[in-house]
Scaffold this motif. Structure first.
Motif, PDB file in Angstrom:
ATOM      1  N   ARG A  46       1.371  -0.137   5.822  1.00  0.00           N
ATOM      2  CA  ARG A  46       1.170   0.861   7.121  1.00  0.00           C
ATOM      3  C   ARG A  46      -0.252   0.023   8.233  1.00  0.00           C
ATOM      4  N   CYS A  90      -7.185   1.444   9.568  1.00  0.00           N
ATOM      5  CA  CYS A  90      -5.533   2.005   8.822  1.00  0.00           C
ATOM      6  C   CYS A  90      -5.614   3.266   8.202  1.00  0.00           C
ATOM      7  N   CYS A 136      -4.644   3.305   4.032  1.00  0.00           N
ATOM      8  CA  CYS A 136      -5.291   2.626   3.274  1.00  0.00           C
ATOM      9  C   CYS A 136      -6.961   2.503   3.706  1.00  0.00           C
TER      10      CYS A 136
HETATM   11 ZN   LIG Z   1      -3.077   0.195   5.366  1.00  0.00          ZN
END
Ligand SMILES: [Zn+2]
Length: 248
Positions: free
Chosen positions: A169, A235, A238
């Protein structure tokens, strides 16, 4: 178990007896058994990975035979599910390997169960949506996964090690699903899957040589690159641990 069949990698110092023992005890999930997945499963099963789980909802069709190396004309004639056809071939290749095949679509409802008993997930999918789902599940459960993607003569792969590397991501946002068949030369999935399988061997054997960069290849034009991907502080997966796809 007769280890003679693994002789060539046991005498290879990069793997050796200890590495082979780790491979034999390893448990891996392959999501998708198309161009990438067929090659991934072949490499893992031939190398003696103890347990290989395969999930794919599709049936074998004639245009698949150009690059999906586990299938033949009879599989296409019978419209066999890919996971089932792959299971039959892989069992003949290595009867010591425990192979499990699932014919359904990976979704938010089943992915956490699917990854529950494996130590590594390999991406053999053909779409970004499923990769984003795999990413959320693997980041949530701190499980490494190896992303792979191919299109035309281009391919890329990246190891996603939660807590150590950027996640998928960090790299991509949402994309519309591809419309129609993806144009592709049959050598690029073989090459990207070889990279993924090699990284899988390194992760399973806890090698110090695990690659932390994104590998990008354009096979037709002879372009080979390693690209550093930074973890994004914003993000949603994460960094902020918002697993929105898993809760759909
Ligand atoms: Zn990430």
């Amino acid at each position: 178990m007769d280890l003679t069949r693994y002789q060539r990698q046991i005498i290879l110092p990069l793997i050796g007896e200890k590495g082979q023992e780790k491979l034999t005890k390893a448990s891996v999930l392959i999501v998708g058994c198309g161009g990438l997945g067929c090659n991934l499963a072949t490499h893992l099963v031939r190398a003696g990975v103890g347990k290989v789980k395969i999930v794919d909802k599709d049936i074998v069709q004639l245009p698949d035979l150009q690059r999906q190396i586990l299938y033949d004309e009879e599989d296409a004639r019978k419209s066999l599910p890919k996971a089932e056809a792959a299971f039959q071939k892989l069992k003949k290749i290595n009867s010591d390997c425990q192979i499990e095949a699932f014919v359904f679509e990976v979704s938010s409802e089943n992915i956490e169960t699917l990854i529950g008993d494996v130590e590594l997930v390999l991406d053999g999918t053909d779409n970004i949506q499923t990769r984003l789902l795999i990413n959320e599940a693997c980041v949530k459960h701190s499980l490494p996964w190896i992303q792979g993607a191919v299109c035309e003569s281009v391919g890329m792969s990246m190891n996603i090690m939660p807590g150590e590397t950027a996640c998928y991501r960090c790299l991509v946002d949402c994309f519309p699903p591809p419309e129609g068949p993806i144009p592709i030369i049959n050598t690029i999935p073989a090459l990207i899957a070889s990279i993924q399988a090699t990284e899988a061997f390194k992760i399973i054997t806890k090698s110090p040589d695990i690659n932390k960069d994104l590998i990008y290849i354009d096979l037709w034009r002879g372009i080979f690159q390693k690209i550093k991907i930074k973890k994004r502080e914003d993000c949603p997966v994460c960094s902020k641990r918002n697993f929105t796809l898993l809760s759909l």
